[in-house]
Write an enzyme that holds these catalytic residues in place. Structure first.
Site, PDB file in Angstrom:
ATOM      1  N   ASP A  38      17.597 -21.183 -43.206  1.00  0.00           N
ATOM      2  CA  ASP A  38      17.390 -20.136 -42.196  1.00  0.00           C
ATOM      3  C   ASP A  38      17.707 -20.652 -40.788  1.00  0.00           C
ATOM      4  O   ASP A  38      17.241 -21.717 -40.380  1.00  0.00           O
ATOM      5  CB  ASP A  38      15.939 -19.649 -42.239  1.00  0.00           C
ATOM      6  CG  ASP A  38      15.747 -18.443 -41.330  1.00  0.00           C
ATOM      7  OD1 ASP A  38      16.669 -17.618 -41.233  1.00  0.00           O
ATOM      8  OD2 ASP A  38      14.674 -18.337 -40.715  1.00  0.00           O
ATOM      9  N   HIS A  39      18.499 -19.848 -40.072  1.00  0.00           N
ATOM     10  CA  HIS A  39      18.910 -20.205 -38.708  1.00  0.00           C
ATOM     11  C   HIS A  39      19.662 -21.543 -38.689  1.00  0.00           C
ATOM     12  O   HIS A  39      19.529 -22.339 -37.755  1.00  0.00           O
ATOM     13  CB  HIS A  39      17.713 -20.199 -37.744  1.00  0.00           C
ATOM     14  CG  HIS A  39      17.331 -18.800 -37.334  1.00  0.00           C
ATOM     15  ND1 HIS A  39      16.798 -17.912 -38.218  1.00  0.00           N
ATOM     16  CD2 HIS A  39      17.435 -18.142 -36.155  1.00  0.00           C
ATOM     17  CE1 HIS A  39      16.572 -16.759 -37.600  1.00  0.00           C
ATOM     18  NE2 HIS A  39      16.951 -16.871 -36.348  1.00  0.00           N
TER      19      HIS A  39
ATOM     20  N   HIS B 147      28.375 -19.672 -41.266  1.00  0.00           N
ATOM     21  CA  HIS B 147      29.215 -20.464 -42.163  1.00  0.00           C
ATOM     22  C   HIS B 147      30.689 -20.168 -41.877  1.00  0.00           C
ATOM     23  O   HIS B 147      31.033 -19.292 -41.089  1.00  0.00           O
ATOM     24  CB  HIS B 147      28.885 -20.192 -43.643  1.00  0.00           C
ATOM     25  CG  HIS B 147      29.393 -18.896 -44.194  1.00  0.00           C
ATOM     26  ND1 HIS B 147      29.575 -18.674 -45.543  1.00  0.00           N
ATOM     27  CD2 HIS B 147      29.773 -17.737 -43.574  1.00  0.00           C
ATOM     28  CE1 HIS B 147      30.025 -17.458 -45.729  1.00  0.00           C
ATOM     29  NE2 HIS B 147      30.159 -16.876 -44.565  1.00  0.00           N
TER      30      HIS B 147
ATOM     31  N   HIS C 181      31.052 -17.800 -38.404  1.00  0.00           N
ATOM     32  CA  HIS C 181      30.491 -16.463 -38.219  1.00  0.00           C
ATOM     33  C   HIS C 181      29.188 -16.490 -39.033  1.00  0.00           C
ATOM     34  O   HIS C 181      28.741 -17.566 -39.426  1.00  0.00           O
ATOM     35  CB  HIS C 181      31.464 -15.388 -38.706  1.00  0.00           C
ATOM     36  CG  HIS C 181      31.774 -15.467 -40.156  1.00  0.00           C
ATOM     37  ND1 HIS C 181      32.639 -16.413 -40.683  1.00  0.00           N
ATOM     38  CD2 HIS C 181      31.297 -14.777 -41.221  1.00  0.00           C
ATOM     39  CE1 HIS C 181      32.699 -16.270 -41.987  1.00  0.00           C
ATOM     40  NE2 HIS C 181      31.884 -15.295 -42.350  1.00  0.00           N
TER      41      HIS C 181
ATOM     42  N   GLU D 111      25.240 -11.628 -49.623  1.00  0.00           N
ATOM     43  CA  GLU D 111      25.819 -12.045 -48.335  1.00  0.00           C
ATOM     44  C   GLU D 111      25.861 -10.843 -47.392  1.00  0.00           C
ATOM     45  O   GLU D 111      25.663 -10.973 -46.187  1.00  0.00           O
ATOM     46  CB  GLU D 111      27.236 -12.579 -48.574  1.00  0.00           C
ATOM     47  CG  GLU D 111      27.876 -13.167 -47.337  1.00  0.00           C
ATOM     48  CD  GLU D 111      29.228 -13.794 -47.629  1.00  0.00           C
ATOM     49  OE1 GLU D 111      29.271 -14.789 -48.377  1.00  0.00           O
ATOM     50  OE2 GLU D 111      30.248 -13.278 -47.130  1.00  0.00           O
TER      51      GLU D 111
ATOM     52  N   CYS E 265      37.655 -15.797 -42.525  1.00  0.00           N
ATOM     53  CA  CYS E 265      36.556 -16.733 -42.794  1.00  0.00           C
ATOM     54  C   CYS E 265      36.935 -18.180 -42.508  1.00  0.00           C
ATOM     55  O   CYS E 265      36.073 -19.066 -42.554  1.00  0.00           O
ATOM     56  CB  CYS E 265      36.101 -16.605 -44.245  1.00  0.00           C
ATOM     57  SG  CYS E 265      35.479 -14.964 -44.629  1.00  0.00           S
TER      58      CYS E 265
ATOM     59  N   HIS F 112      25.748 -14.277 -41.344  1.00  0.00           N
ATOM     60  CA  HIS F 112      25.249 -13.165 -42.154  1.00  0.00           C
ATOM     61  C   HIS F 112      23.720 -13.138 -42.152  1.00  0.00           C
ATOM     62  O   HIS F 112      23.076 -14.177 -41.948  1.00  0.00           O
ATOM     63  CB  HIS F 112      25.735 -13.304 -43.603  1.00  0.00           C
ATOM     64  CG  HIS F 112      27.217 -13.293 -43.762  1.00  0.00           C
ATOM     65  ND1 HIS F 112      27.968 -12.160 -43.580  1.00  0.00           N
ATOM     66  CD2 HIS F 112      28.103 -14.278 -44.048  1.00  0.00           C
ATOM     67  CE1 HIS F 112      29.259 -12.451 -43.764  1.00  0.00           C
ATOM     68  NE2 HIS F 112      29.367 -13.731 -44.046  1.00  0.00           N
TER      69      HIS F 112
END
Lengths: 138, 138, 138, 138, 138, 138
Positions: free
Chosen positions: F83-84, F18, F43, F128, F37, F45
């Site tokens: 996810d991913h 994100h 980047h 996060e 950010c 998490h």
């Protein structure tokens, strides 16, 4: 998109020494009351402190509060006074109360709350070890 | 069933205070060298100590060493001397060496090894925080 | 880009029951030898198993081994036999050896190694609790 | 006091995005090879990097290496290039190799080793998740 | 210094075996209902139990309750009955209710509450694994 | 056996990319507002999501809700979408709100609540990192 009330938590760490001592008691009575923690040479912990905020995030940022500002406030007002300190010898608040995690949670709350917008601080949770924590909510 | 050489690790915990100080230097030089750790009021940590053994488990028990015996030895010889102590003021070994995690790992090894069957102790890993550890292997 | 020899570790989890019992001893002797673990009703753990591989990653994928293949092999050959099982009653290997973490690490190695390319398996580390693990390297 | 050879480990963290892609393959073949990780929009991780040093601590400080210096070197040469980055798009080394944890461990080693005294760096362990890590030792 | 209402949590651990079984159903129906957990050989977990107290710390000690007393009560009344036990076979309460973490949290509450000063116990949180917990508040 | 109101929590994991960006601001203003950010390469998490349910467990099963059903619902409605993934590019909800953990907690709540029996969902806590989480309770 509806407005949501959200809780946000950020964890900080500090390492400090402490011991427990009641000046109204002699050494034997202190040892009975506080056990190993009565040793006035002090021992110490890696403390963790969860600072919890609560409110409605700003629509533009999606954030409850700017984390860089929160980090700065916590470092300047809390960590500067506690990190790498002997709580008994160097933190005035603990001249008149034992530096237990119960009292540390209260101390952090009372230190932080006036630095933050009214009503934003929701709770302070203070871990003395992974297995022992105290939480205070003002 | 073939004989297997196995490593076994058991973790112990203690809380202690310490600071770093070189008596041959003045306060300003100590502060430059050791930073916040030079504060002679002391600070502290929740230490974790991994004691690693290595050898062939006994066929009857499937165990490398009796854990109740290991616990007793570690408590009597290591934890009794370190837990809830000020390492600088109360542990003789740290009168002549800094109580860093490097030296603590060495101290634990040298304390434990003579208490265990020859060759059994494989390594001592000493965590000062979750993010900093030293390991010594004799 | 030079060729690098790398170690890769992947963690798997299973929950199982076990107890320790030497059939050549009577109940009192088993209790003396194994303490609380001699209770034949069994107790249990959340085990974690680190499977470590070692070798040169493929240039095209940057990977030592395909993780989906590793997951499938570990699930089919190891976790199917250990997860949600009573190790004493349901795993043949532990009819003749105690289900200690020392022996479990050996069992996982001997089960996995023939399923993987020769030389790829580097170590099996078996955690019985967060504070107790055994490692076997074949 | 005898000289001891000690290993010291310090953990650093960074958050980054990545994906896996072989430009010699079409999208379907990349998806077969890399599964969910082939998604070129990218996904990401909270990486942890253990930097391990090995040697004889200085007698005066009891330390293998000054941690403030190590922190500065790791921040300037490693974290500046990886933290809050898209590894595929922004780190040149990953234009020609996949940003797997195997290759990341190698990248960190090759970046750090020339910045440290010869022979001091012992290993780099790179955690992509709590359950998957790669280690490279030069 | 104002009086503060504080929550305090202390974590305890035990290892136990269990399984789920409804005696009114046949084996196939139990397997459908409880999946792998229906295996009557049992499996097991490393349980963690957070005991939370709530109230005003004593001014002299800064403590909500003496932790050595709490430890003794929890060991004598809870851990003695659960640690290294098969919950189905050895704990009477689980003859008539499934030993789920929901019911374990309730069992610990109902066992502990009468042993503590009225109103002191605030919550019992029972972790069956790191990723699954139940909490009961009386 | 009395009826007990219990809270149950189950943790799920996903890895995603994100970044934060306000289209009404230029790049310099975005960088001032969001710091690192704001990097539009993204980047990422390793997120953890605690799904908390609250109610009275069924007497027969001792369970608040069937965990296999909960797992299926969370996988199909939440993890499949997150996810991913790159949250900004691939999740429609984050085209009009920043993908902060505050907003992610709200998104997961609003996605899950209609899939579950009315009143069952108690809270969604979204980590996060280990040190930053947001919680939303509908």
């Amino acid at each position: 998109m509806r407005q949501r009330i959200v809780t946000l938590s950020r964890t900080y760490r500090f390492s400090a020494a402490h011991y427990y001592h009641d000046p109204g008691l002699d050494d034997a009575a202190n040892a009975r009351l506080f056990g190993k923690c009565a040793n006035q040479h002090g021992h110490g912990h890696n403390y963790r402190c969860e600072v919890r905020l609560r409110g409605v995030p700003a629509v533009e940022t999606g954030m409850l509060f700017d984390l860089r500002t929160l980090d700065r406030i916590v470092h300047e007002t809390v960590l500067e006074r506690l990190d790498h300190r002997n709580l008994n010898a160097e933190v005035e608040a603990f001249a008149t109360q034992q530096p237990t995690c119960e009292n540390l949670a209260g101390f952090v709350w009372e230190t932080l709350a006036p630095q933050l917008p009214p009503g934003l601080l929701d709770a302070v949770r203070l871990y003395e070890t992974d297995d022992l924590w105290a939480e205070y909510r003002g």
